[in-house]
Design an enzyme around this catalytic site. Structure first.
Site, PDB file in Angstrom:
ATOM      1  CG  HIS A   1      -0.141   0.205   2.530  1.00 19.07           C
ATOM      2  ND1 HIS A   1       0.590  -0.807   3.111  1.00 19.07           N
ATOM      3  CD2 HIS A   1       0.018   1.280   3.340  1.00 19.07           C
ATOM      4  CE1 HIS A   1       1.157  -0.367   4.212  1.00 19.07           C
ATOM      5  NE2 HIS A   1       0.843   0.892   4.382  1.00 19.07           N
TER       6      HIS A   1
ATOM      7  CG  ASP B   1       1.890   5.035   4.723  1.00 19.00           C
ATOM      8  OD1 ASP B   1       1.270   3.950   4.643  1.00 19.00           O
ATOM      9  OD2 ASP B   1       2.976   5.153   5.324  1.00 19.00           O
TER      10      ASP B   1
ATOM     11  CG  HIS C   1       5.277   1.015   2.675  1.00 15.75           C
ATOM     12  ND1 HIS C   1       4.647   2.122   2.128  1.00 15.75           N
ATOM     13  CD2 HIS C   1       4.802   0.918   3.944  1.00 15.75           C
ATOM     14  CE1 HIS C   1       3.848   2.667   3.017  1.00 15.75           C
ATOM     15  NE2 HIS C   1       3.903   1.947   4.134  1.00 15.75           N
TER      16      HIS C   1
ATOM     17  NE  ARG D   1       8.576  -4.621  10.771  1.00 14.65           N
ATOM     18  CZ  ARG D   1       9.576  -3.816  10.390  1.00 14.65           C
ATOM     19  NH1 ARG D   1      10.820  -4.251  10.401  1.00 14.65           N
ATOM     20  NH2 ARG D   1       9.336  -2.590   9.990  1.00 14.65           N
TER      21      ARG D   1
HETATM   22  C1  GA4 Z   1      -2.491   2.837   5.539  1.00 18.19           C
HETATM   23  C2  GA4 Z   1      -1.613   3.785   6.380  1.00 18.19           C
HETATM   24  C3  GA4 Z   1      -2.043   3.845   7.860  1.00 18.19           C
HETATM   25  O1  GA4 Z   1      -1.631   2.654   8.531  1.00 18.19           O
HETATM   26  C4  GA4 Z   1      -3.583   3.994   8.002  1.00 18.19           C
HETATM   27  C5  GA4 Z   1      -4.212   2.777   7.346  1.00 18.19           C
HETATM   28  C6  GA4 Z   1      -5.734   2.662   7.428  1.00 18.19           C
HETATM   29  C7  GA4 Z   1      -6.153   1.770   8.619  1.00 18.19           C
HETATM   30  O2  GA4 Z   1      -5.494   0.779   8.910  1.00 18.19           O
HETATM   31  O3  GA4 Z   1      -7.188   2.089   9.223  1.00 18.19           O
HETATM   32  C8  GA4 Z   1      -6.193   2.124   6.035  1.00 18.19           C
HETATM   33  C9  GA4 Z   1      -4.925   2.208   5.119  1.00 18.19           C
HETATM   34  C10 GA4 Z   1      -3.964   3.082   5.895  1.00 18.19           C
HETATM   35  C11 GA4 Z   1      -5.230   2.796   3.714  1.00 18.19           C
HETATM   36  C12 GA4 Z   1      -6.573   2.375   3.107  1.00 18.19           C
HETATM   37  C13 GA4 Z   1      -7.662   2.116   4.179  1.00 18.19           C
HETATM   38  C14 GA4 Z   1      -7.327   2.925   5.414  1.00 18.19           C
HETATM   39  C15 GA4 Z   1      -6.769   0.725   5.978  1.00 18.19           C
HETATM   40  C16 GA4 Z   1      -7.484   0.722   4.666  1.00 18.19           C
HETATM   41  C17 GA4 Z   1      -7.805  -0.375   4.016  1.00 18.19           C
HETATM   42  C18 GA4 Z   1      -3.975   4.247   9.440  1.00 18.19           C
HETATM   43  C19 GA4 Z   1      -4.070   5.046   7.056  1.00 18.19           C
HETATM   44  O4  GA4 Z   1      -4.270   6.215   7.291  1.00 18.19           O
HETATM   45  O5  GA4 Z   1      -4.325   4.477   5.816  1.00 18.19           O
END
Ligand code: GA4
Length: 330
Positions: free
Chosen positions: A205, A207, A262, A272
């Site tokens: 994914h 961020d 990443h 981890r």
């Molecule tokens: C990815 C980056 C951060 O960990 C996060 C994630 C969020 C979550 O886990 O609630 C998301 C993911 C993240 C991107 C797409 C959506 C939202 C899970 C998901 C499937 C906290 C963020 O801001 O986006």
């Protein structure tokens, strides 16, 4: 990447696996005290959307203390941890990531760092016997934020932008929608023995935010995707921070910086633990390419949107989706 189907691997069957990949030998390392830091950071963000920061000024003690308390938390009996889940998106989560069916070999605590929100929800997460944990999170975040402001100001400077605080002001704002994540990737020895593959802890994914700042213990797992599509493994370093360019920074730089794809693989033998600060703008902030960064004869690649719009759209997506697609100009 395959989905396992043999009966012996049943408990892992929904979680994907992956073969180990080569180490990233030429990882950009920037010393925050180096007079050339701004140039090196900009170069790394253009080339990889990723760099490692050393001599960062965050006391090692904050990192090790938080790691120890996070380990204690993840060692609590499952029903204790489940009391502060499922995540909404904040709170304790186990294997389920986000609301749309993504899973990984990971358990986590996701917290909002905005005091106005954090002080309602996060307080209930940190019950009485978790006070020290809460203080350690607060100390850590405060110090990491300070370092992140500095890095964002160096980036603005390095890009030749007149106002140094063009990015950092969004995080300095007390309405900044930043969040903090503690991840625990338990080892998976049975799987390794049976298949020679690793479980995916957190699938690929980018961020969504401006910038993400990761620190982990000395266990392998983080991988980034290079421009040519090759995945490389980032050697862990528990004394340093790894910075990721997020989608919002890709937009504000009109694609000059790339938000880095990443993922994290669970280690077969070692736990981890990672802690990540995601620096986001206030919900009402308008995100668009900065005029001074749209080169001559170049056009704005993205339409303007608010951070709240982007976030809403992200929470409708799956982890691996290309979220910026919806905001590109056609
Ligand atoms: C990815 C980056 C951060 O960990 C996060 C994630 C969020 C979550 O886990 O609630 C998301 C993911 C993240 C991107 C797409 C959506 C939202 C899970 C998901 C499937 C906290 C963020 O801001 O986006």
């Amino acid at each position: 990447m395959v989905v396992l189907s043999q009966p012996a691997l049943e408990p892992f069957s929904l979680i994907k696996t992956c073969k180990p990949v080569a180490f990233f030998s030429t990882i950009p390392v920037v010393d925050l005290t180096d007079p050339h830091a701004k140039t090196l950071i900009v170069k790394a963000c253009e080339e990889f959307g990723f760099f490692k920061l050393v001599s960062h000024g965050v006391p090692l003690e904050f990192m090790t203390k938080l790691e120890a308390l996070a380990t204690n938390f993840f060692n609590l009996p499952q029903p204790e941890k489940d009391k502060i889940g499922p995540p909404d998106p904040f709170g304790y989560g186990n294997k389920k990531i986000g609301p749309n069916g993504d899973v990984g070999w990971v358990e986590y605590l996701l917290l909002n760092t905005n005091p106005q929100i954090a002080f309602q929800k996060t307080f209930s997460i940190f019950q009485e016997n978790q006070q020290n944990f809460r203080y350690a999170v607060e100390d850590y975040i405060l110090s990491v934020k300070r370092m992140t402001f500095e890095v964002l100001e160096l980036i603005a400077d390095g890009l030749g932008i007149e106002s140094r605080n063009v990015f950092s002001r969004m995080l300095r704002n007390d309405k900044s929608d930043s969040c903090f994540r503690l991840n625990h990737y338990p080892p998976c020895p049975e799987l390794q023995a049976l298949s020679g593959r690793n479980l995916i802890g957190f699938g690929e994914h980018t961020d969504p935010q401006i910038i993400s700042v990761l620190r982990s213990n000395n266990t392998n797992g983080l991988q980034i995707c290079l421009k040519d599509g090759t995945w490389v493994s980032v050697p862990p370093d528990q004394t340093s921070f790894f910075f990721n360019v997020g989608d919002a920074l890709q937009v504000m730089t009109n694609g000059r910086f790339k938000s880095v794809k990443h993922r994290v693989l669970a280690d077969p033998l070692k736990s981890r633990i990672s802690m990540i600060f995601f620096g986001g703008p206030p919900l009402g902030e308008k995100i668009a390419p900065l005029t001074s960064l749209i080169a001559e004869r170049e056009e704005s690649l993205y339409r303007e949107f608010t951070w709240s719009e982007y976030k809403r759209s992200a929470y409708k997506s799956r982890l691996a989706d290309y979220r910026l697609g919806l905001f590109e100009k056609t």
